[in-house]
Design an enzyme around this catalytic site. Structure first.
Site, mmCIF file in Angstrom:
data_model
loop_
_atom_site.group_PDB
_atom_site.id
_atom_site.type_symbol
_atom_site.label_atom_id
_atom_site.label_comp_id
_atom_site.label_asym_id
_atom_site.label_seq_id
_atom_site.Cartn_x
_atom_site.Cartn_y
_atom_site.Cartn_z
ATOM 1 N N ASP A 98 0.131 5.543 1.026
ATOM 2 C CA ASP A 98 -1.024 6.251 1.763
ATOM 3 C C ASP A 98 -1.575 7.317 0.649
ATOM 4 O O ASP A 98 -1.236 7.755 -0.289
ATOM 5 C CB ASP A 98 -0.594 6.934 3.038
ATOM 6 N N ARG B 184 7.290 8.031 6.850
ATOM 7 C CA ARG B 184 6.778 9.690 7.077
ATOM 8 C C ARG B 184 7.226 9.796 8.553
ATOM 9 O O ARG B 184 7.704 11.018 8.829
ATOM 10 C CB ARG B 184 5.188 9.742 6.954
ATOM 11 N N ARG C 186 0.731 -1.110 0.009
ATOM 12 C CA ARG C 186 -0.144 -0.114 0.048
ATOM 13 C C ARG C 186 1.091 1.053 -0.014
ATOM 14 O O ARG C 186 1.953 1.123 0.446
ATOM 15 C CB ARG C 186 -0.851 0.106 1.129
ATOM 16 N N TYR D 42 12.134 3.914 -0.364
ATOM 17 C CA TYR D 42 11.350 5.157 -0.521
ATOM 18 C C TYR D 42 12.293 6.289 -0.506
ATOM 19 O O TYR D 42 13.226 6.171 -0.021
ATOM 20 C CB TYR D 42 10.515 5.266 0.608
#
Length: 246
Positions: A51, A198, A49, A109
């Site tokens: 966000d 994050r 996934r 990421y």
């Protein structure tokens, strides 16, 4: 036939990758386009996934269909129907044992910071932070995260009673790079939890701005407890950069 596809997308207008009730997701859009193309419903499986508001430079998904026209033809057909915010970069036939999620060994990421103000064309794709960000402190904070740790302090609650089997992850890469006023934070690990990247980005930026002592990084890893001082950076600066397979 099993098809492995890579895609990129601008997540600004989507509720994330995963299908959700009454919300538009990237997965929903791609499945809708495949249904139009193949004249039947097709389910796709993503590598994981992202966000709401998060972007992807290389998301991977797979699906099963007897498409006999080759990968390039499939990509071309998809591009004729997909919105410009979603691009399928490649499609290759793979063995039936391949799974976009379970065959992945790690992911990388990227989190993009902008030193100072961001203009209207930059703002949707970065997090503007004060220009006095100390890059040496930022680098030190990133390096403190490398290794095998319990990252529970940096994982947000997924809700609905969902629990992780383990919150231990192997973070093999945490790098800082700068290009003019843009600073990129790159994280590679064998797995990431909900809002983990994050939360890591928000915490190391607070160290770089002098709002949090460097020692707090080690304390958070040791405690393995979510604390109010761990603040998640905005979704718009985050990109799924690459999914790695053995």
């Amino acid at each position: 036939m099993r098809w492995k596809c890579t895609c990129s997308y601008d997540g600004s207008d989507y509720a994330g990758w995963q299908k959700q009730p009454e919300q538009l997701s990237v997965q929903q859009v791609i499945e809708g386009v495949l249904a139009k193309l193949l004249k039947e419903p097709v389910a796709i499986q993503g590598s994981g996934r992202t966000d709401a508001g998060v972007h992807a430079l290389e998301q991977v998904f797979h699906f099963d269909w007897d498409w006999r026209h080759g990968g390039k033809s499939l990509v071309k057909a998809l591009h004729a129907l997909l919105p410009k915010s979603i691009r399928v970069e490649s499609a290759v036939e793979v063995d039936a044992a391949f799974h976009s999620r379970f065959s992945a060994v790690s992911k990388r990421y990227r989190y993009r910071l902008k030193l100072g103000e961001a203009d209207p064309f930059q703002w949707p794709y970065c997090w503007p932070v004060p220009a006095q960000l100390d890059l040496n402190l930022l680098h030190a904070a990133m390096q403190a995260l490398v290794g095998k740790h319990d990252f529970a302090a940096f994982a947000a609650n997924r809700g609905s009673g969902l629990e992780y089997e383990t919150t231990v992850r192997q973070l093999t890469e945490a790098k800082v790079s700068q290009d003019g006023d843009f600073v990129d934070l790159c994280f590679r690990a064998d797995g990431f939890m909900y809002k983990m990247v994050r939360s890591l980005a928000g915490t190391v930026v607070n160290v770089g701005l002098g709002r949090l002592p460097l020692s707090e990084i080690v304390a958070l890893l040791t405690s393995a407890q979510r604390a109010p001082l761990v603040q998640a950076a905005p979704a718009r600066g985050l990109y799924l950069e690459k999914v790695f397979y053995s």
